[in-house]
Design a protein around this motif. Structure first.
Motif, short mmCIF file in Angstrom:
data_model
loop_
_atom_site.label_atom_id
_atom_site.label_comp_id
_atom_site.label_asym_id
_atom_site.label_seq_id
_atom_site.Cartn_x
_atom_site.Cartn_y
_atom_site.Cartn_z
N TYR A 58 0.86 -1.16 -0.07
CA TYR A 58 -0.05 0.01 0.08
C TYR A 58 0.81 1.26 0.02
CZ TYR A 58 -4.06 3.17 0.65
OH TYR A 58 -5.00 3.91 0.56
N TYR A 59 1.91 1.19 0.75
CA TYR A 59 3.13 2.25 0.83
C TYR A 59 3.45 2.55 -0.74
CZ TYR A 59 7.62 4.65 1.30
OH TYR A 59 8.41 5.40 1.21
N GLY A 60 3.74 1.48 -1.29
CA GLY A 60 4.29 1.56 -2.95
C GLY A 60 3.11 2.48 -3.68
N VAL A 61 1.85 2.09 -3.41
CA VAL A 61 1.00 2.59 -4.17
C VAL A 61 0.81 4.14 -3.79
CG1 VAL A 61 -1.59 2.60 -4.90
CG2 VAL A 61 -0.69 0.62 -4.28
N PHE A 62 0.83 4.63 -2.53
CA PHE A 62 0.77 5.82 -1.79
C PHE A 62 1.82 6.60 -2.75
CE2 PHE A 62 0.41 8.17 2.30
CZ PHE A 62 0.12 9.58 1.55
N LEU A 63 3.04 6.10 -2.67
CA LEU A 63 4.34 6.72 -3.10
C LEU A 63 4.46 7.09 -4.57
CD1 LEU A 63 7.39 7.59 -2.04
CD2 LEU A 63 7.95 5.34 -2.81
N PHE A 64 3.94 6.03 -5.39
CA PHE A 64 4.14 6.22 -6.56
C PHE A 64 2.58 6.98 -7.26
CE2 PHE A 64 7.58 3.37 -6.42
CZ PHE A 64 8.39 3.46 -7.47
N LEU A 65 1.67 6.30 -7.01
CA LEU A 65 0.49 6.80 -7.55
C LEU A 65 0.32 8.54 -6.94
CD1 LEU A 65 -1.75 6.22 -9.43
CD2 LEU A 65 -3.16 5.79 -7.45
N GLY A 66 0.68 8.94 -5.75
CA GLY A 66 0.44 10.05 -4.99
C GLY A 66 1.56 10.90 -5.67
N GLY A 67 2.55 10.37 -5.60
CA GLY A 67 3.97 11.23 -5.51
C GLY A 67 4.18 11.68 -7.20
N LEU A 68 4.08 10.75 -8.12
CA LEU A 68 4.00 10.95 -9.70
C LEU A 68 2.85 11.90 -9.75
CD1 LEU A 68 4.98 7.56 -10.88
CD2 LEU A 68 6.54 9.55 -10.10
N TYR A 69 1.60 11.80 -9.23
CA TYR A 69 0.45 12.75 -9.82
C TYR A 69 1.01 14.21 -9.16
CZ TYR A 69 -3.99 15.13 -10.08
OH TYR A 69 -4.66 16.31 -10.39
N THR A 70 1.46 14.25 -7.86
CA THR A 70 1.72 15.68 -7.61
C THR A 70 2.98 16.27 -8.23
OG1 THR A 70 3.11 14.50 -5.64
CG2 THR A 70 0.60 15.35 -5.24
N THR A 71 3.67 15.31 -8.51
CA THR A 71 5.06 15.59 -9.17
C THR A 71 4.60 16.22 -10.57
OG1 THR A 71 6.32 14.14 -8.19
CG2 THR A 71 6.95 15.26 -10.27
N SER A 72 3.65 15.73 -11.26
CA SER A 72 3.08 16.26 -12.82
C SER A 72 2.30 17.30 -12.43
CB SER A 72 2.23 15.22 -13.25
OG SER A 72 1.07 15.09 -12.61
N ARG A 73 2.32 17.91 -11.35
CA ARG A 73 1.44 19.41 -11.16
C ARG A 73 2.48 20.38 -10.80
NH1 ARG A 73 -3.84 19.89 -11.22
NH2 ARG A 73 -3.84 21.68 -9.43
N ALA A 74 3.79 19.75 -10.61
CA ALA A 74 4.83 20.56 -10.01
C ALA A 74 4.96 22.14 -10.62
CB ALA A 74 6.12 20.20 -9.76
#
Lengths: 270, 281
Positions: A58-74
């Motif tokens: 679940y941490y992996g999903v949180f890290l990748f999905l959340g992280g890559l989505y927020t990064t794409s709005r940087a």
């Protein structure tokens, strides 16, 4: 050359502070959603008798999905008409505007998610213990798999940061499509290159490896020396491939992504 | 000072906007930049502030090339665009986060400007303010940075009537010997008696660049109840109760003051005549 015009640590920190204050709401909402869902899913799976390593995945999903989505709005403000004036004319250098985002959305986000999710998993298992008398192992941010996951995230984050700088809208989806296309093209290029360069190891489109290759050489009436050479070639090919892959994955890919962000920031106009 | 030489710029190859544009702007002035819609005013402002790149040519603003986008250039620039953006932050937080980028920022002056605009928003979120309040806030912040180069694009849009007069007073007080202020506007009455010299941009060229004193030395602007027969007119416009006329100053018609709208129309419609007179031909 006046270094003050390129990099000042205090200015970098000020720049990062702006980003943290203006985007923190998105992070907190995302964390609340992921944290809440983790409590629910963890509860259901514990109730269903599953006590596997739920929190790590679940941490992996949180890290990748959340992280890559927020990064794409940087760099979203850079593409908004009115906001782009204040973003580009903010007195920080292009280098600081690049490094700042890499640090916040890479290391910063990973640190935030790791600390937050460690807390969530402990709380979740505390609740599971009380209500269902069954628990999953709590999330432990240590070990080879954890560091590998984190490293892969940091590399991919630079690609999504690049997408954020290059694409004006739907940058998350567009970056995903770009990655799929890139993977497909790389696959084709690699296969064709292998076929051309290492043709002796191929049988049609099938790669003859190890013993098979040696047997073919033997059947073709090869000498002992040829057999030894073929084995050595295959081993050295494996090593070279692994080396190239490491350089590409951990060096060229993230550095290329960051360099691309830097040059895109330089050329962006209002 | 600002030195622009041989600037070329186009959005598309077929339609060049600036073709070999030259211009010098001196410190200590509040320039008024006037022009029709699409004349290139905003693009010009973006180019001299480093937000857009010219295709070719040289630009130096206080000795720096804006296209290099150095922090030392930007911390001496305050650009307030026509359409405003404010981040979703409280005013006090905005000040804490953004003021460190401007070494000469003065909180005392910021408070003074806010007081002058009767803006009491310290604990409110910027994105929840009205357009007028946002403009007053950004003007106050921009002026408090004490930047040497101020660009104000349609600064009076959205300001209420009392605020327009306060705006004029505050901007006039900023015009010190070390600053260049450029105000681009269509609302010329809002900035009358504030802007001097006047720049008029037409079809990618600066067709007028003179101070008010240079202008009135050579051209008279007058209101007359009827058109005189024996006087050489540069331009005339019928208005209620008579005519606004522009004549060479030696023609004997008393100068009654410059109406910027009339000046603009005169320059746009009789640019060649104006140029010849201003050049003493």
């Amino acid at each position: 050359m006046n270094t003050q015009d390129y990099f000042v640590p205090a200015r970098l920190l000020n720049y990062m502070k702006i980003d943290i204050f203006t985007k923190s709401r998105l992070w907190l909402i995302g964390a609340a959603v992921f944290g809440g869902m983790s409590l629910l899913i963890s509860g259901f799976t514990a109730l269903g008798g599953n006590t596997g390593n739920f929190h790590f995945y679940y941490y992996g999903v949180f890290l990748f999905l959340g992280g890559l989505y927020t990064t794409s709005r940087a760099y979203s403000e850079m593409h908004l008409g009115e906001a782009s004036y204040s973003y580009i004319s903010l007195p920080a250098s292009t280098l600081e505007k690049t490094i700042g985002k890499v640090l916040i959305y890479g290391l910063g986000y990973a640190l935030f998610v790791t600390v937050f999710y460690t807390g969530v998993s402990i709380f979740s298992e505390f609740l599971n213990g009380i209500f269902f008398s069954r628990t999953h192992p709590v999330f432990k941010p240590f070990g080879y798999n954890f560091w590998l996951m984190l490293s892969i995230f940091i590399v991919f984050q630079t690609i999504f940061l690049m997408g954020s700088a290059w694409f004006k809208s739907f940058s998350f989806i567009k970056t995903l499509l770009f990655l799929i296309l890139l993977s497909f093209l790389t696959f084709i290029v690699v296969i064709v290159a292998f076929k051309l360069i290492f043709w002796s190891f191929f049988d049609g489109w099938n790669l003859n490896r190890g013993l098979d290759s040696l047997l073919i050489n033997l059947q073709k009436g090869g000498t002992i020396q040829k057999m030894v050479d073929a084995k050595r070639n295959i081993e050295s090919f494996d090593e070279v491939f692994k080396y190239i892959w490491k350089v590409f994955m951990w060096g060229l890919l993230p550095l290329g992504g960051i360099a691309s962000v830097y040059f895109k920031l330089k050329e962006t106009e209002v | 000072m600002i030195n622009i030489s041989g600037i070329n710029f186009s959005y598309s190859k077929k339609r060049p906007l600036f073709n070999d544009l030259d211009l010098k702007m001196e410190k200590g002035n509040i320039y008024g930049l006037l022009g029709k819609n699409g004349a290139g005013k905003t693009t010009f402002l973006k180019i001299i502030s480093g937000l857009r790149y010219a295709n070719s040519g040289d630009i130096k603003v206080f000795g720096q090339n804006p296209a290099e986008r150095k922090p030392s250039f930007f911390n001496e620039l305050c650009f307030i665009p026509e359409n405003l953006y404010v981040p979703p932050l409280k005013v006090s937080v905005y000040i804490k986060l953004y003021s460190p980028f401007y070494p000469d920022f003065s909180k005392k002056k910021f408070n003074k400007y806010c007081d002058a605009f009767e803006l009491d928003v310290e604990n409110r979120k910027l994105n929840e303010l009205s357009q007028g309040q946002k403009k007053k806030f950004l003007l106050s912040f921009g002026m408090a940075t004490q930047a040497k180069f101020l660009i104000l694009d349609e600064p009076t849009n959205g300001l209420d009537i009392p605020s327009k007069s306060i705006f004029r007073k505050l901007v006039a007080s900023l015009a010190t010997e070390d600053k260049i202020i450029i105000i681009s506007t269509h609302q010329v009455r809002d900035v009358e008696n504030l802007i001097d010299p006047i720049l008029i941009l037409e079809n990618g060229k600066i067709i007028f660049n003179h101070s008010i004193s240079e202008l009135t030395e050579k051209i008279s602007f007058s209101f007359v109840p009827s058109l005189p027969d024996d006087i050489k007119l540069i331009h005339k416009e019928k208005i209620m109760g008579g005519y606004m006329i522009a004549t060479p100053s030696k023609s004997g018609v008393d100068h009654t003051g410059i109406d910027l709208e009339f000046l603009f129309n005169t320059v746009v419609s009789s640019g060649d005549k104006i140029s010849r007179i201003m050049e003493g031909k």
